[in-house]
Write a protein that holds these residues in place. Sequence first.
Motif, PDB file in Angstrom:
ATOM      1  N   GLY A   1      -6.877   6.029   3.943  1.00  0.00           N
ATOM      2  CA  GLY A   1      -6.866   5.258   2.800  1.00  0.00           C
ATOM      3  C   GLY A   1      -7.177   4.330   1.759  1.00  0.00           C
ATOM      4  O   GLY A   1      -8.755   4.235   2.282  1.00  0.00           O
ATOM      5  N   PRO A   2      -6.931   3.566   1.078  1.00  0.00           N
ATOM      6  CA  PRO A   2      -8.051   2.422  -0.105  1.00  0.00           C
ATOM      7  C   PRO A   2      -8.992   1.986   1.209  1.00  0.00           C
ATOM      8  O   PRO A   2      -8.381   1.276   2.251  1.00  0.00           O
ATOM      9  CB  PRO A   2      -6.684   1.545  -0.668  1.00  0.00           C
TER      10      PRO A   2
ATOM     11  N   HIS B   1      -8.022  -4.648   0.432  1.00  0.00           N
ATOM     12  CA  HIS B   1      -7.024  -3.934   1.532  1.00  0.00           C
ATOM     13  C   HIS B   1      -7.766  -2.585   2.580  1.00  0.00           C
ATOM     14  O   HIS B   1      -8.448  -1.421   2.685  1.00  0.00           O
ATOM     15  CB  HIS B   1      -5.946  -3.075   0.869  1.00  0.00           C
TER      16      HIS B   1
ATOM     17  N   CYS C   1       0.697  -1.410  -0.172  1.00  0.00           N
ATOM     18  CA  CYS C   1       0.133  -0.526   0.140  1.00  0.00           C
ATOM     19  C   CYS C   1       0.925   1.411  -0.305  1.00  0.00           C
ATOM     20  O   CYS C   1       1.685   1.164   1.196  1.00  0.00           O
ATOM     21  CB  CYS C   1      -0.708  -0.031   1.326  1.00  0.00           C
TER      22      CYS C   1
ATOM     23  N   ARG D   1      -0.068   4.166   1.086  1.00  0.00           N
ATOM     24  CA  ARG D   1       0.175   5.038   2.394  1.00  0.00           C
ATOM     25  C   ARG D   1       0.818   4.281   3.546  1.00  0.00           C
ATOM     26  O   ARG D   1       1.197   4.959   3.924  1.00  0.00           O
ATOM     27  CB  ARG D   1      -1.635   5.018   2.700  1.00  0.00           C
ATOM     28  N   CYS D   2      -0.138   2.670   3.605  1.00  0.00           N
ATOM     29  CA  CYS D   2       0.714   2.736   5.156  1.00  0.00           C
ATOM     30  C   CYS D   2       1.803   0.891   4.903  1.00  0.00           C
ATOM     31  O   CYS D   2       2.662   1.311   5.850  1.00  0.00           O
ATOM     32  CB  CYS D   2      -0.869   1.806   6.079  1.00  0.00           C
TER      33      CYS D   2
ATOM     34  N   CYS E   1      -6.967   0.018   4.706  1.00  0.00           N
ATOM     35  CA  CYS E   1      -5.650   0.829   4.900  1.00  0.00           C
ATOM     36  C   CYS E   1      -5.853   1.212   6.648  1.00  0.00           C
ATOM     37  O   CYS E   1      -6.635   1.867   6.938  1.00  0.00           O
ATOM     38  CB  CYS E   1      -5.249   2.031   4.376  1.00  0.00           C
TER      39      CYS E   1
ATOM     40  N   MET F   1      -0.924  -5.841   0.148  1.00  0.00           N
ATOM     41  CA  MET F   1      -3.034  -5.366  -0.311  1.00  0.00           C
ATOM     42  C   MET F   1      -3.246  -6.742  -0.800  1.00  0.00           C
ATOM     43  O   MET F   1      -2.108  -7.352  -1.608  1.00  0.00           O
ATOM     44  CB  MET F   1      -2.548  -4.216  -1.447  1.00  0.00           C
TER      45      MET F   1
END
Length: 186
Positions: free
Chosen positions: A184-185, A177, A165, A167-168, A179, A172
């Motif tokens: 986040g997603p 996912h 991911c 972001r994190c 997040c 994924m």
Amino acid sequence: MGPVPQTAHTFDWPDRLVIGTVGRPGARTFYLQARAGARLLSVALEKEQSAALAEKIDELLDELMAADGNRFSVPDEAPVELVDDDALDQPVEEQFRVGIMGLGWDPSTAQLVIEAVPAQPVDPETLEPVGPEPEEVLVVRIPVGAARAFAQRTREIVDAGRPLCPRCGEPMDPEGHVCGLPDGPQ
């Protein structure tokens, strides 16, 4: 480490030594597989053990390359003719799950020596092994060029898992996912 295991699965100059996987990303099982002629042996190991082994092999090869004017002719990259991108040999039958791995250098034969010992149950309180010592060990001896190629392939196999991911940084799943970070997603 205690008494010598009763069974040593030894591969000197194997025809093939690879790490490969079975299963889809996120649920892959990693195997270290050695083949010499008709002899085929596979041991299961963790993704982290695979990554650490590749890293340690490259570190050892880099040290040898820098020492004594590279008298063992250690290549700085995997020789193209030694790169092995093929799947694991079939059938993949797990001999044992790896607990401890060792890496050494034999200057008399200019080979890296990889040892893998089965995992042992541990006491949850003391984290000391319980039960008998492992009765088997895998010992593989490979030359420097093959070792460099083995490490390169292993890194590629480890990196071929689930995308991270952005972001994190967590892997994924294809199904989606969750997040850990806000916005986040999902």
